[in-house]
Design an enzyme around this catalytic site. Sequence first.
Site, mmCIF file in Angstrom:
data_model
loop_
_atom_site.group_PDB
_atom_site.id
_atom_site.type_symbol
_atom_site.label_atom_id
_atom_site.label_comp_id
_atom_site.label_asym_id
_atom_site.label_seq_id
_atom_site.Cartn_x
_atom_site.Cartn_y
_atom_site.Cartn_z
ATOM 1 N N GLU A 78 0.846 -1.194 0.000
ATOM 2 C CA GLU A 78 0.000 0.000 0.000
ATOM 3 C C GLU A 78 0.883 1.245 0.000
ATOM 4 O O GLU A 78 2.015 1.203 0.475
ATOM 5 C CB GLU A 78 -0.858 0.051 1.274
ATOM 6 C CG GLU A 78 -1.780 -1.132 1.443
ATOM 7 C CD GLU A 78 -2.670 -0.996 2.676
ATOM 8 O OE1 GLU A 78 -2.811 0.123 3.205
ATOM 9 O OE2 GLU A 78 -3.207 -2.020 3.104
ATOM 10 N N LYS A 80 2.365 4.616 1.402
ATOM 11 C CA LYS A 80 2.539 5.145 2.758
ATOM 12 C C LYS A 80 2.300 6.652 2.709
ATOM 13 O O LYS A 80 3.085 7.399 2.136
ATOM 14 C CB LYS A 80 3.941 4.838 3.303
ATOM 15 C CG LYS A 80 4.103 5.237 4.767
ATOM 16 C CD LYS A 80 5.424 4.767 5.334
ATOM 17 C CE LYS A 80 5.502 4.863 6.845
ATOM 18 N NZ LYS A 80 5.251 6.170 7.411
ATOM 19 N N GLU A 118 -4.835 7.016 7.367
ATOM 20 C CA GLU A 118 -3.941 8.169 7.512
ATOM 21 C C GLU A 118 -4.711 9.390 7.011
ATOM 22 O O GLU A 118 -5.239 9.383 5.897
ATOM 23 C CB GLU A 118 -2.679 7.922 6.670
ATOM 24 C CG GLU A 118 -1.550 8.865 6.946
ATOM 25 C CD GLU A 118 -0.701 8.496 8.179
ATOM 26 O OE1 GLU A 118 -1.080 7.582 8.957
ATOM 27 O OE2 GLU A 118 0.330 9.150 8.378
ATOM 28 N N PHE A 123 -6.794 2.171 5.796
ATOM 29 C CA PHE A 123 -5.993 0.994 5.465
ATOM 30 C C PHE A 123 -6.294 -0.226 6.312
ATOM 31 O O PHE A 123 -5.734 -1.288 6.079
ATOM 32 C CB PHE A 123 -4.496 1.326 5.474
ATOM 33 C CG PHE A 123 -3.980 2.005 6.731
ATOM 34 C CD1 PHE A 123 -3.881 1.304 7.918
ATOM 35 C CD2 PHE A 123 -3.586 3.340 6.694
ATOM 36 C CE1 PHE A 123 -3.391 1.923 9.061
ATOM 37 C CE2 PHE A 123 -3.092 3.966 7.843
ATOM 38 C CZ PHE A 123 -3.000 3.245 9.029
ATOM 39 N N LYS A 142 7.632 -1.284 6.525
ATOM 40 C CA LYS A 142 7.654 -0.039 5.744
ATOM 41 C C LYS A 142 8.954 0.079 4.967
ATOM 42 O O LYS A 142 10.000 -0.380 5.422
ATOM 43 C CB LYS A 142 7.436 1.170 6.651
ATOM 44 C CG LYS A 142 8.457 1.363 7.741
ATOM 45 C CD LYS A 142 8.075 2.551 8.625
ATOM 46 C CE LYS A 142 8.969 2.642 9.839
ATOM 47 N NZ LYS A 142 8.595 3.673 10.785
HETATM 48 P P1 ATP Z 1 6.768 6.871 10.627
HETATM 49 O O1 ATP Z 1 7.390 8.002 11.398
HETATM 50 O O2 ATP Z 1 7.662 6.201 9.635
HETATM 51 O O3 ATP Z 1 5.417 7.188 10.068
HETATM 52 P P2 ATP Z 1 5.725 5.578 12.938
HETATM 53 O O4 ATP Z 1 6.626 5.219 14.065
HETATM 54 O O5 ATP Z 1 4.784 6.720 13.150
HETATM 55 O O6 ATP Z 1 6.603 5.733 11.658
HETATM 56 P P3 ATP Z 1 5.255 2.985 11.960
HETATM 57 O O7 ATP Z 1 4.384 1.947 12.519
HETATM 58 O O8 ATP Z 1 6.695 2.741 12.065
HETATM 59 O O9 ATP Z 1 4.824 4.346 12.626
HETATM 60 O O10 ATP Z 1 4.916 3.200 10.422
HETATM 61 C C1 ATP Z 1 3.619 3.069 9.992
HETATM 62 C C2 ATP Z 1 2.912 4.425 10.028
HETATM 63 O O11 ATP Z 1 2.690 4.837 8.696
HETATM 64 C C3 ATP Z 1 1.558 4.280 10.651
HETATM 65 O O12 ATP Z 1 1.605 4.656 12.014
HETATM 66 C C4 ATP Z 1 0.665 5.180 9.832
HETATM 67 O O13 ATP Z 1 0.452 6.391 10.517
HETATM 68 C C5 ATP Z 1 1.439 5.481 8.566
HETATM 69 N N1 ATP Z 1 0.810 4.964 7.332
HETATM 70 C C6 ATP Z 1 0.636 5.663 6.199
HETATM 71 N N2 ATP Z 1 0.081 4.924 5.253
HETATM 72 C C7 ATP Z 1 -0.116 3.686 5.766
HETATM 73 C C8 ATP Z 1 -0.662 2.469 5.257
HETATM 74 N N3 ATP Z 1 -1.126 2.361 4.010
HETATM 75 N N4 ATP Z 1 -0.702 1.398 6.091
HETATM 76 C C9 ATP Z 1 -0.232 1.486 7.350
HETATM 77 N N5 ATP Z 1 0.289 2.616 7.885
HETATM 78 C C10 ATP Z 1 0.353 3.707 7.096
#
Ligand code: ATP
Length: 588
Positions: A250, A252, A304, A344, A425
């Site tokens: 998907e 991001k 998101e 998502f 990711k």
């Molecule tokens: P980052 O700072 O990289 O966004 P994070 O620590 O906030 O990381 P992670 O779980 O590491 O969170 O990365 C996933 C994050 O990406 C989720 O918390 C969400 O907010 C965001 N996101 C964006 N698009 C998607 C998607 N399609 N599926 C899942 N998460 C997504």
Amino acid sequence: MLFEEAASFYEKLEGVSSRLEMIDILTEMFKKSTKDDIKETIYMTQGILAPPFYGIEIGMAEKMVAQAIEVSYGYSKKEVESNFKKTGDLGNTAEYFSCRSRMKRMSHAKFTLKEVFMQMQKIANTSGAGSQDAKVRMLSQLFAASTQLEARYIARFAIGALRLGAGDATILEALSKAYTGTREYKSELENAYNICSDLGSVGYVLLSEGKKGIENFKVSLFSPIRPALAERVATSEEILEKMHGICAVESKYDGFRAQVHMDRKHKRVEIFSRRLENTTKMFPELCEAALKEVDAEEAIFEGEAIVYNQVSDEFLPFQETIQRKRKHGIEEKSRELPLTIFSFDIMYLDGKDLLNKPYIERRKMLENIIGKNGTISISDMAVVDSAKKLDMYFNDAISRGLEGVVAKDLNSSYVAGARKFSWIKLKRSYKGELSDTLDLVIVGYYLGKGQRTNFKFGGLLCATYNDSKDVFETVTRIGTGFSEKQMKVFEDLLNRIKGKKNARVVSVVEPDFWVEPKYVVTVKADEITRSPMHTCGAEGEGTGYALRFPRLVSDGIRDDKSAEDATTSKEVISMYKMQKKGKMSDKL
Ligand code: ATP
């Protein structure tokens, strides 16, 4: 439990230097609780009146608490102020005047922890005209009848600064030990906590329904679920390997995470942030759209939220989107920067808990209730079975201005509250630099040196979170790149939370001041190196990991992350390995 007993446990907690001692003291305290006061005992230990998603904060102004001290013990404003200046801690000031009271002392009423808690709740719920005086009066009633030690903790709790330093995992372990005699039952308790995000409720169910109640914990509307998190790797090949040759991918989106709870019958929608704060009031257009567009009676789904222009297919940068997180001027900003949620995942639909359904089934349900072009839209998704296809998807996402992609295991359940390889990711990286930023917890700070001695701030000591040990491990000092304005902000903010070293901070370096691990900052660095000066990822006395040329990338504090949401030590190790393999080169 009597509040007197609780206060002596708090005093012991203040004196510990290791997390294990902390668990033992908490275990003894929880053993004294019954199902009638376990909830309040847990909340008080956390220094809160309710989990953050209820939005109930005691947070009395210091001025008001000082007034209550004046009234209760018969001292002038000047006298109390001057003592507070000396101690820097209203708890110590309350204690000081309590044992020198000029008032005729009421006999010590020996109130219970629950009574103190309820009085604090009453104070928090008092609003409107004359409420300030009423709050001061209610607090002075508590002071007047309390012992010195009780006064210390009542004052600290009232200003929202109890700071006993026990994290969620520590509380869960102590609860397990108090109830079962060992720490082994923690993971079951954690599962329940991940579903309801409320430690008080977990404690209550454990004491009233036992293990059965904990094992039957189900998702419920308007109780936020702790978010699933993504692991990171450096290449598409590794993703395919981890996912056994096939996965979903998907886009991001770089906005902020929104967990939406909706109940059509009662026209009720609530939106929770990544930290599970209730942010409903900030996003009126999203609440309206959920009821209009989502084809379900009851649902919990996640996505998101980002400012997106449908006509130009343009995603606004995070700095623009984040302006929507505000308490004032909401209507105006919602017209200026309207949000779209790219959904998502779905965790609950029309009475059914979906956490244990495989991703691909949940996705189908999500597609059935959410369309493509609305304010509530579905995220882009494709199933790929080769690294080449994943790379194509990734490059396409980047060319559309997105941050990268998230790959998802087709068969995985929704892993609440954990960073697992069911989500991975992959972000755009930059040649010669560390591909990703780190979110670090401030655990200490330094005074200004040289030309900057007139500032009471000169740099930060930052740490990662070790989630298996539930401790904070130092990873870097940041001493350059602060503007004068930033230094002033840090000086004010950190001065308020400085104190003794927290028992959960593991460090070999000594900053000028230790602070409560509370604030998270985003940091960029050139490289991760091995270093004996830092404890991040170090086993025993071994060498840890550190950052080379660290600098802040955000203006200030990441208020969407709590200390335990910081980059983990494990993540730093995996970033170090990625860097070593030389796979950090630009993907474009
Ligand atoms: P980052 O700072 O990289 O966004 P994070 O620590 O906030 O990381 P992670 O779980 O590491 O969170 O990365 C996933 C994050 O990406 C989720 O918390 C969400 O907010 C965001 N996101 C964006 N698009 C998607 C998607 N399609 N599926 C899942 N998460 C997504």
